[in-house]
Design a protein around this motif. Structure first.
Motif, short mmCIF file in Angstrom:
data_model
loop_
_atom_site.label_atom_id
_atom_site.label_comp_id
_atom_site.label_asym_id
_atom_site.label_seq_id
_atom_site.Cartn_x
_atom_site.Cartn_y
_atom_site.Cartn_z
N PRO A 28 -23.17 -2.34 -16.07
CA PRO A 28 -24.01 -3.01 -15.13
C PRO A 28 -23.58 -4.34 -14.72
O PRO A 28 -23.02 -4.90 -15.55
N PRO A 77 -25.61 -8.09 -8.67
CA PRO A 77 -25.04 -7.76 -7.14
C PRO A 77 -24.08 -8.90 -6.59
O PRO A 77 -24.50 -10.02 -6.93
N GLU A 86 -26.87 -4.66 -1.81
CA GLU A 86 -27.49 -4.46 -3.03
C GLU A 86 -28.40 -5.63 -3.45
O GLU A 86 -29.48 -5.41 -4.14
N ALA A 93 -32.13 -5.55 -4.38
CA ALA A 93 -32.62 -5.63 -5.74
C ALA A 93 -33.27 -7.13 -5.82
O ALA A 93 -34.26 -7.15 -6.80
N TRP A 120 -31.73 -8.39 -11.52
CA TRP A 120 -31.20 -7.26 -12.40
C TRP A 120 -29.86 -7.05 -12.09
O TRP A 120 -29.11 -7.28 -11.25
N LEU A 174 -27.00 -4.04 -11.92
CA LEU A 174 -26.87 -2.95 -11.19
C LEU A 174 -25.80 -2.05 -11.64
O LEU A 174 -24.55 -2.43 -11.98
N PHE A 194 -27.69 3.12 -6.06
CA PHE A 194 -27.24 2.27 -7.19
C PHE A 194 -28.44 2.18 -8.21
O PHE A 194 -29.58 2.48 -7.80
N ALA A 222 -30.96 0.24 -11.06
CA ALA A 222 -31.25 -1.24 -11.40
C ALA A 222 -31.66 -1.22 -12.68
O ALA A 222 -32.27 -0.20 -13.01
#
Length: 178
Positions: free
Chosen positions: A85, A88, A94, A98, A121, A123, A155, A157
Motif C-alpha cells: 500500500p 496516493p 485516487e 480517498a 489512507w 492504497l 483500488f 484503501a
C-alpha cells in the motif's frame, strides 16, 4: 460492514475548495445504524444482511468481497489487490476519491454539509474488480446500467476510524466546482 454508492464533488467555499462526497445509498447490516444515520443526517441508509471475505493469497496479494442480500438475492462487490500500500499520488484520481473531507446531503430545510476527519489512507492497486447482482432494486434502472459496465479504475484503501462532525445548513449546493 458498509457498502455505499457515492458521487464525488468539489465545492467552492470562499477561497477554499472542499472535496466531498454525496451518498446515493448506503448499506449496513445493523438496523439501528441505518435509523440513526437517517434521523441525524437524512442519509439514504438501508439495513440488509451482509457479509465480507478478506483473503490473503500470498505476500502482497489480497482478495476482498462484500456481499449484501436484497429481496432479489445476493449482490457482491469484489476486487483483487496487489503490491504494497502507498500514499496516493498528489493530484491523482485516487487521491481525489480517498481524501475527501466533507459530506453533502439534502435536508428537509435545504442542503447541508458536514466535515469528515480521518488520516490519509494507504492504497493498494486493484484489478479484477466486479459487481455481481441486481443493482436496479437499490439504485434504479439508470444507475444499474452504469454499474453493469466494467469499472474504469479500482483500488483498495486501508481505511481507518472516521470522525463525522455535526451538519450545518448551507445556502445552496449550486456553487459546486465539479
Amino acid at each position: 460492514d458498509e457498502v455505499n454508492l457515492r458521487l464525488y464533488v468539489r465545492r467552492q467555499q470562499g477561497s477554499e475548495v472542499r472535496r466531498g462526497v454525496v451518498f446515493v445509498r448506503e448499506i449496513v447490516p445493523r438496523w439501528a445504524v441505518a435509523q440513526i444515520a437517517r434521523a441525524a443526517y437524512n442519509e439514504n441508509y438501508v439495513a440488509l444482511p451482509m457479509s465480507h471475505t478478506i483473503e490473503t493469497q500470498f505476500a502482497g496479494h489480497v482478495r476482498v468481497e462484500y456481499s449484501w442480500q436484497t429481496s432479489r438475492g445476493w449482490n457482491r462487490l469484489s476486487l483483487r489487490a496487489q503490491g504494497e500500500p502507498q500514499q496516493p499520488a498528489e493530484g491523482s484520481q485516487e487521491q481525489f476519491i480517498a481524501e475527501h473531507y466533507w459530506g453533502y446531503t439534502k435536508q428537509r430545510e435545504g442542503s447541508a454539509e458536514y466535515r469528515v476527519d480521518h488520516p490519509s489512507w494507504l492504497l493498494w492497486s486493484g484489478h479484477d474488480a466486479r459487481f455481481e447482482g441486481d443493482a436496479e432494486e437499490l439504485y434504479g434502472r439508470g444507475l444499474a446500467q452504469v454499474l453493469a459496465a466494467p469499472p474504469t479504475s479500482a483500488f483498495l484503501a486501508e481505511g481507518s476510524a472516521v470522525t463525522v462532525y455535526r451538519r450545518r445548513k448551507i445556502a445552496s449546493c449550486g456553487n459546486a466546482v465539479s
